[in-house]
Design a protein around this motif. Sequence first.
Motif, short mmCIF file in Angstrom:
data_model
loop_
_atom_site.label_atom_id
_atom_site.label_comp_id
_atom_site.label_asym_id
_atom_site.label_seq_id
_atom_site.Cartn_x
_atom_site.Cartn_y
_atom_site.Cartn_z
N ALA A 230 -7.66 -3.38 -6.94
CA ALA A 230 -6.61 -4.24 -6.40
C ALA A 230 -5.36 -3.43 -6.03
CB ALA A 230 -6.25 -5.33 -7.41
N VAL A 231 -5.02 -2.47 -6.88
CA VAL A 231 -3.87 -1.60 -6.58
C VAL A 231 -4.19 -0.73 -5.37
CG1 VAL A 231 -2.41 0.27 -7.42
CG2 VAL A 231 -3.04 -1.59 -8.95
N GLY A 232 -5.43 -0.28 -5.27
CA GLY A 232 -5.83 0.52 -4.12
C GLY A 232 -5.65 -0.24 -2.81
N ALA A 233 -5.96 -1.52 -2.83
CA ALA A 233 -5.77 -2.34 -1.63
C ALA A 233 -4.29 -2.42 -1.27
CB ALA A 233 -6.33 -3.74 -1.87
N LEU A 234 -3.43 -2.52 -2.28
CA LEU A 234 -1.99 -2.55 -2.02
C LEU A 234 -1.52 -1.21 -1.45
CD1 LEU A 234 0.82 -3.81 -2.16
CD2 LEU A 234 0.92 -3.20 -4.59
N GLU A 235 -2.03 -0.11 -1.98
CA GLU A 235 -1.65 1.20 -1.48
C GLU A 235 -2.08 1.37 -0.02
OE1 GLU A 235 -1.56 4.14 -5.34
OE2 GLU A 235 -3.51 3.68 -4.46
N VAL A 236 -3.25 0.86 0.32
CA VAL A 236 -3.71 0.94 1.71
C VAL A 236 -2.76 0.16 2.62
CG1 VAL A 236 -5.52 0.22 3.31
CG2 VAL A 236 -6.14 1.31 1.15
N SER A 237 -2.33 -0.99 2.18
CA SER A 237 -1.42 -1.80 3.00
C SER A 237 -0.06 -1.14 3.16
CB SER A 237 -1.25 -3.20 2.38
OG SER A 237 -0.48 -3.14 1.19
N MET A 238 0.33 -0.30 2.17
CA MET A 238 1.62 0.38 2.24
C MET A 238 1.55 1.65 3.09
SD MET A 238 3.36 0.00 -1.55
CE MET A 238 2.01 0.85 -2.37
N ALA A 239 0.33 2.05 3.45
CA ALA A 239 0.19 3.28 4.22
C ALA A 239 0.64 3.11 5.67
CB ALA A 239 -1.26 3.75 4.19
N GLY A 240 0.65 1.87 6.13
CA GLY A 240 1.10 1.62 7.49
C GLY A 240 2.61 1.64 7.61
#
Length: 268
Positions: A230-240
């Motif tokens: 779940a945290v990984g998904a948040l990190e992916v969204s913050m990469a943009g």
Amino acid sequence: MFAVDRRLLAKLEPVVQRVLVVDPNLHAARLLTEIMKGLGSRDVVVQPDQDLALMAAEEMEPGIVFIERSGEGLDGEALARALRRSHLECRRAAIIMVTADATERAIRGARDSGVHEFLRKPFTSTDLFKRVSNVALKPRGWVEAMGYVGPDRRRFNSGEFSGKRKRKADRSEMDLAGQADVKDQAMRILATALDRFDSDPVQAARAIREQAATLKALALKPSDPCLAVAVGALEVSMAGAPLTKAALAAPIEALLAMHKAGHLARTG
């Protein structure tokens, strides 16, 4: 000046090398300067007001900042908040608020503005040394929220027994309870940051990044693969770039839902 063990001074050195003193009273600033040089400070800069202090902080990157609470052209609490919310490298530096007005209101105001310690005037060299030792040798966790940025305001009870004979089971329970508190706080900050994203996107993004890092660390001890994903998904969204509330909403809401479900399972 009192005598201090050389080994202790060596431990203080990384923090006290560069010191910024913000005080329009030159006599008080000189006293602080002399004591800090006795503790090993090599570079002590004195500034009388907020604007000059922020410029000096950017240039010298102090390890400790002493701020007089009030004076001509100086609002110490406002300066502390400005430093904490700045983009300066030293925004997490130790801040010690100095004042003769040691009322409950003043102490709470200093604490809530993001300072580490509160030093009442008149003070002795021993008083000052204790505050410096606290910030240098007893680091506190960092809170990057919307309404507050600074060291964790919670104090630990030093009277609690934690010696070698303390049972491992007791220590484990304490560790788990502490991790649960950290996770609860991170989730609350995430919810608030998402809610207030449009009003203060810079601080909201900072708060979200900090909580993602905190939760990622928690997912590793003990291993929690669901939280890690779940945290990984948040990190992916913050990469943009740029970050938007719409992009962050889904992963944050998923984390909050997971946390709520876990809480209900534990209490149910």
